[in-house]
Design an enzyme around this catalytic site. Structure first.
Site, PDB file in Angstrom:
ATOM      1  CG  ASP A 265     -18.138  -2.653 -15.681  1.00  0.00           C
ATOM      2  OD1 ASP A 265     -19.269  -2.595 -16.210  1.00  0.00           O
ATOM      3  OD2 ASP A 265     -17.310  -1.728 -15.734  1.00  0.00           O
TER       4      ASP A 265
ATOM      5  CG  ASP B 131      -7.366  -6.596  -3.433  1.00  0.00           C
ATOM      6  OD1 ASP B 131      -8.414  -7.131  -3.859  1.00  0.00           O
ATOM      7  OD2 ASP B 131      -7.279  -6.059  -2.306  1.00  0.00           O
TER       8      ASP B 131
ATOM      9  NE  ARG C 186      -2.743  -0.102   8.057  1.00  0.00           N
ATOM     10  CZ  ARG C 186      -3.970   0.266   8.407  1.00  0.00           C
ATOM     11  NH1 ARG C 186      -4.217   1.520   8.703  1.00  0.00           N
ATOM     12  NH2 ARG C 186      -4.947  -0.626   8.470  1.00  0.00           N
TER      13      ARG C 186
ATOM     14  CB  THR D  26     -13.617  -7.226   5.872  1.00  0.00           C
ATOM     15  OG1 THR D  26     -12.619  -6.413   5.273  1.00  0.00           O
ATOM     16  CG2 THR D  26     -13.433  -8.657   5.416  1.00  0.00           C
TER      17      THR D  26
ATOM     18  CG  ASP E 281      -1.981  -1.165   1.042  1.00  0.00           C
ATOM     19  OD1 ASP E 281      -2.394  -1.444  -0.104  1.00  0.00           O
ATOM     20  OD2 ASP E 281      -2.353  -1.771   2.056  1.00  0.00           O
TER      21      ASP E 281
ATOM     22  CE  LYS F  61      -4.217  -6.258  -0.290  1.00  0.00           C
ATOM     23  NZ  LYS F  61      -5.040  -5.168  -0.816  1.00  0.00           N
TER      24      LYS F  61
ATOM     25  CE  LYS G 116     -11.373  -5.661  -2.050  1.00  0.00           C
ATOM     26  NZ  LYS G 116     -10.027  -5.086  -1.957  1.00  0.00           N
TER      27      LYS G 116
END
Ligand code: C5P
Length: 235
Positions: free
Chosen positions: A67, A62, A209, A118, A13, A35, A64
């Site tokens: 459409d 990832d 993190r 989640t 990230d 990821k 997601k």
């Protein structure tokens, strides 16, 4: 441990390819699976996915996808043709999952379904017009994912035991929301430890993190691997 290899998937990230590659370099042999989420994908695209894969590491893309079926099918085909990431996520709606399976064709990419985000609670479902309890919707979508030949599910570590009973032994279960006891939870409210998630049936743990913001990311991974091994060797 249900996964014979290292179960850690480190969430990159970060906002640039350079930063992602520096992090991978620092982690070295302590993790082999990364990821790439929406933020990094928007910054660095498929070329970074290919670059990471070219170093022999596995990529969990990832995105997601969600459409109309034709678009999901064609996007999945493009992704598989250009980089064949190890994992690719799609939302757990039947038409989306079926389209992704068609688009994947015979590529080795495994498709994972996101059942219910989640971060969603009952109010978020009510906002979409659903009166179904979150747990029931997760169950329903796991069953549909299985019927659609999806390879795995992304789920909370708090629901992974139940998902495992519905998904069967072969589906890959991937859980974010994992933190070692004592680690900073950040904005996560519902977490489990890595060992708990694996004990309950997870194959892979997505960790962000706790590793990426550590002073020594390699050491942070090694500590998690050590922590995972302890309760297992004690049995
Ligand atoms: O919290 P942490 O930094 O470990 O999150 C790692 C990754 O897992 C992030 O990319 C985040 O989007 C994802 N995540 C998730 N569901 C959660 C918590 C985190 O998908 N409940």
């Amino acid at each position: 441990m249900s996964n014979a290899d290292n179960p850690l998937i480190i969430a990159l990230d970060v906002d640039s390819a350079d930063e992602a590659l520096r992090l991978i370099d620092k982690i070295g042999p302590a993790a082999n699976f990364y990821k790439v989420g929406m933020e990094l994908y928007a910054a660095a695209g498929m070329s970074l996915v290919k670059q990471i894969a070219a170093t022999g590491r596995k990529v969990f893309l990832d995105l997601k996808l969600y459409d109309i079926g034709e678009t999901v099918k064609r996007a999945t085909r493009q992704i598989c043709a250009s980089a064949s990431p190890a994992f690719l996520t799609v939302h757990g709606s039947r038409s989306v999952m079926q389209a992704a399976v068609e688009g994947r064709g015979d590529s080795p990419t495994k498709l994972l379904a996101v059942t219910v985000l989640t971060s969603f609670d009952q109010d978020d479902l009510a906002d979409l017009g659903y009166a179904t309890p979150v747990a029931d919707l997760v169950d329903l979508r796991v069953k549909k994912a299985r019927a659609s030949n999806i390879d795995g599910i992304v789920c909370s570590p708090l629901e992974v035991a139940r998902v495992r009973t519905l998904a069967g032994a072969d589906m890959k279960l991937v859980t974010p929301g994992v933190r070692s006891a004592g680690a900073d939870k950040g904005d996560q409210k519902r977490v489990a430890t890595p060992a708990e998630a694996l004990r309950d049936g997870a194959d892979y743990l997505v960790i962000g993190r706790q590793v990426t913001r550590a002073a020594d990311p390699r050491r942070a991974c090694e500590e998690i691997l050590y922590e995972i091994a302890l309760p297992l060797s004690a049995n």
